[in-house]
Motif scaffolding. Structure first.
Motif, PDB file in Angstrom:
ATOM      1  N   ASP A  85       6.853   0.617   2.732  1.00  0.00           N
ATOM      2  CA  ASP A  85       7.346  -0.133   1.574  1.00  0.00           C
ATOM      3  C   ASP A  85       6.769  -1.550   1.576  1.00  0.00           C
ATOM      4  OD1 ASP A  85       8.786   2.054   0.765  1.00  0.00           O
ATOM      5  OD2 ASP A  85      10.758   1.142   1.035  1.00  0.00           O
ATOM      6  N   ALA A  86       6.599  -2.132   2.768  1.00  0.00           N
ATOM      7  CA  ALA A  86       6.040  -3.485   2.866  1.00  0.00           C
ATOM      8  C   ALA A  86       4.615  -3.530   2.317  1.00  0.00           C
ATOM      9  CB  ALA A  86       6.074  -3.973   4.307  1.00  0.00           C
ATOM     10  N   GLU A  87       3.828  -2.499   2.611  1.00  0.00           N
ATOM     11  CA  GLU A  87       2.460  -2.446   2.081  1.00  0.00           C
ATOM     12  C   GLU A  87       2.481  -2.314   0.568  1.00  0.00           C
ATOM     13  OE1 GLU A  87      -0.620  -0.107   4.567  1.00  0.00           O
ATOM     14  OE2 GLU A  87       1.353   0.708   5.159  1.00  0.00           O
ATOM     15  N   ILE A  88       3.382  -1.486   0.065  1.00  0.00           N
ATOM     16  CA  ILE A  88       3.487  -1.316  -1.388  1.00  0.00           C
ATOM     17  C   ILE A  88       3.895  -2.635  -2.035  1.00  0.00           C
ATOM     18  CG2 ILE A  88       4.797  -0.180  -3.240  1.00  0.00           C
ATOM     19  CD1 ILE A  88       4.868   2.323  -1.411  1.00  0.00           C
ATOM     20  N   ARG A  89       4.853  -3.331  -1.453  1.00  0.00           N
ATOM     21  CA  ARG A  89       5.275  -4.631  -1.996  1.00  0.00           C
ATOM     22  C   ARG A  89       4.124  -5.637  -1.981  1.00  0.00           C
ATOM     23  NH1 ARG A  89      10.750  -4.589  -2.734  1.00  0.00           N
ATOM     24  NH2 ARG A  89      11.866  -2.998  -1.572  1.00  0.00           N
ATOM     25  N   SER A  90       3.326  -5.600  -0.939  1.00  0.00           N
ATOM     26  CA  SER A  90       2.166  -6.492  -0.847  1.00  0.00           C
ATOM     27  C   SER A  90       1.165  -6.191  -1.963  1.00  0.00           C
ATOM     28  CB  SER A  90       1.503  -6.345   0.524  1.00  0.00           C
ATOM     29  OG  SER A  90       0.340  -7.129   0.594  1.00  0.00           O
ATOM     30  N   VAL A  91       0.910  -4.913  -2.199  1.00  0.00           N
ATOM     31  CA  VAL A  91       0.002  -4.523  -3.280  1.00  0.00           C
ATOM     32  C   VAL A  91       0.589  -4.941  -4.625  1.00  0.00           C
ATOM     33  CG1 VAL A  91      -1.052  -2.558  -4.482  1.00  0.00           C
ATOM     34  CG2 VAL A  91      -1.088  -2.651  -1.995  1.00  0.00           C
ATOM     35  N   LEU A  92       1.893  -4.769  -4.815  1.00  0.00           N
ATOM     36  CA  LEU A  92       2.534  -5.211  -6.061  1.00  0.00           C
ATOM     37  C   LEU A  92       2.316  -6.705  -6.282  1.00  0.00           C
ATOM     38  CD1 LEU A  92       5.929  -3.285  -6.111  1.00  0.00           C
ATOM     39  CD2 LEU A  92       4.084  -3.078  -7.771  1.00  0.00           C
ATOM     40  N   ASN A  93       2.471  -7.499  -5.227  1.00  0.00           N
ATOM     41  CA  ASN A  93       2.244  -8.939  -5.351  1.00  0.00           C
ATOM     42  C   ASN A  93       0.801  -9.248  -5.724  1.00  0.00           C
ATOM     43  OD1 ASN A  93       4.880  -9.695  -4.798  1.00  0.00           O
ATOM     44  ND2 ASN A  93       4.522  -9.866  -2.605  1.00  0.00           N
ATOM     45  N   ASP A  94      -0.140  -8.576  -5.047  1.00  0.00           N
ATOM     46  CA  ASP A  94      -1.559  -8.786  -5.349  1.00  0.00           C
ATOM     47  C   ASP A  94      -1.880  -8.403  -6.784  1.00  0.00           C
ATOM     48  OD1 ASP A  94      -1.871  -9.578  -2.707  1.00  0.00           O
ATOM     49  OD2 ASP A  94      -2.822  -7.694  -2.068  1.00  0.00           O
ATOM     50  N   LYS A  95      -1.362  -7.261  -7.207  1.00  0.00           N
ATOM     51  CA  LYS A  95      -1.651  -6.767  -8.556  1.00  0.00           C
ATOM     52  C   LYS A  95      -0.943  -7.601  -9.621  1.00  0.00           C
ATOM     53  CE  LYS A  95      -4.312  -3.475  -7.099  1.00  0.00           C
ATOM     54  NZ  LYS A  95      -5.763  -3.631  -7.189  1.00  0.00           N
ATOM     55  N   THR A  96       0.175  -8.229  -9.269  1.00  0.00           N
ATOM     56  CA  THR A  96       0.839  -9.139 -10.220  1.00  0.00           C
ATOM     57  C   THR A  96      -0.070 -10.320 -10.516  1.00  0.00           C
ATOM     58  OG1 THR A  96       3.051  -8.506  -9.483  1.00  0.00           O
ATOM     59  CG2 THR A  96       2.851 -10.630 -10.606  1.00  0.00           C
ATOM     60  N   ALA A  97      -0.654 -10.889  -9.461  1.00  0.00           N
ATOM     61  CA  ALA A  97      -1.570 -12.018  -9.646  1.00  0.00           C
ATOM     62  C   ALA A  97      -2.789 -11.593 -10.467  1.00  0.00           C
ATOM     63  CB  ALA A  97      -1.997 -12.578  -8.295  1.00  0.00           C
ATOM     64  N   GLU A  98      -3.321 -10.412 -10.167  1.00  0.00           N
ATOM     65  CA  GLU A  98      -4.481  -9.914 -10.909  1.00  0.00           C
ATOM     66  C   GLU A  98      -4.127  -9.669 -12.375  1.00  0.00           C
ATOM     67  OE1 GLU A  98      -7.536  -6.094 -10.852  1.00  0.00           O
ATOM     68  OE2 GLU A  98      -6.430  -6.592  -9.027  1.00  0.00           O
ATOM     69  N   ALA A  99      -2.965  -9.077 -12.626  1.00  0.00           N
ATOM     70  CA  ALA A  99      -2.531  -8.806 -14.002  1.00  0.00           C
ATOM     71  C   ALA A  99      -2.333 -10.114 -14.768  1.00  0.00           C
ATOM     72  CB  ALA A  99      -1.235  -7.999 -13.996  1.00  0.00           C
ATOM     73  N   ARG A 100      -1.769 -11.121 -14.107  1.00  0.00           N
ATOM     74  CA  ARG A 100      -1.567 -12.424 -14.758  1.00  0.00           C
ATOM     75  C   ARG A 100      -2.926 -13.045 -15.129  1.00  0.00           C
ATOM     76  NH1 ARG A 100       2.225 -14.350 -11.761  1.00  0.00           N
ATOM     77  NH2 ARG A 100       3.832 -14.013 -13.302  1.00  0.00           N
TER      78      ARG A 100
END
Length: 108
Positions: A85-100
């Motif tokens: 889950d920690a890896e998934i959360r990390s990817v979510l954070n990375d992809k949030t920045a990319e999406a922004r």
């Protein structure tokens, strides 16, 4: 009283616009993370597109990111991809920045 009403309407309009922007960024983030997960699962381009859309839809189940995390964790595990889950959360954070970034670039 008119100036107060105008100011209140301006705040309401800004709030609605901010909510719409956040919705679009989150939907874009979910699509990006869906594409990332599809790649990890070895899906075809057609399957990747469908899977990314399914991840976007999964976010409508409940408020917050837990529904998306559950879907990703379950699907990746079912595809024999080891991930926490920690890896998934990390990817979510990375992809949030990319999406922004992508959203802001599209607005410029």
């Amino acid at each position: 009283m008119s100036a107060f009403d105008d100011r209140e309407r301006a705040f309401e309009t800004k709030f609605a616009r901010d909510q719409e922007v956040q919705f679009r960024i989150t939907a874009r983030r979910n699509r990006l993370v869906g594409e990332w997960a599809a790649e990890r699962m070895g899906l075809t381009p057609e399957e990747t597109d469908a899977y990314a859309k399914a991840v976007v839809q999964a976010d409508f189940e409940e408020a917050g990111d837990e529904d998306v995390i559950r879907k990703l964790a379950g699907d990746l595990t079912a595809a024999s991809v080891e991930i926490s889950d920690a890896e998934i959360r990390s990817v979510l954070n990375d992809k949030t920045a990319e999406a922004r970034r992508q959203f802001m670039d599209s607005q410029g």
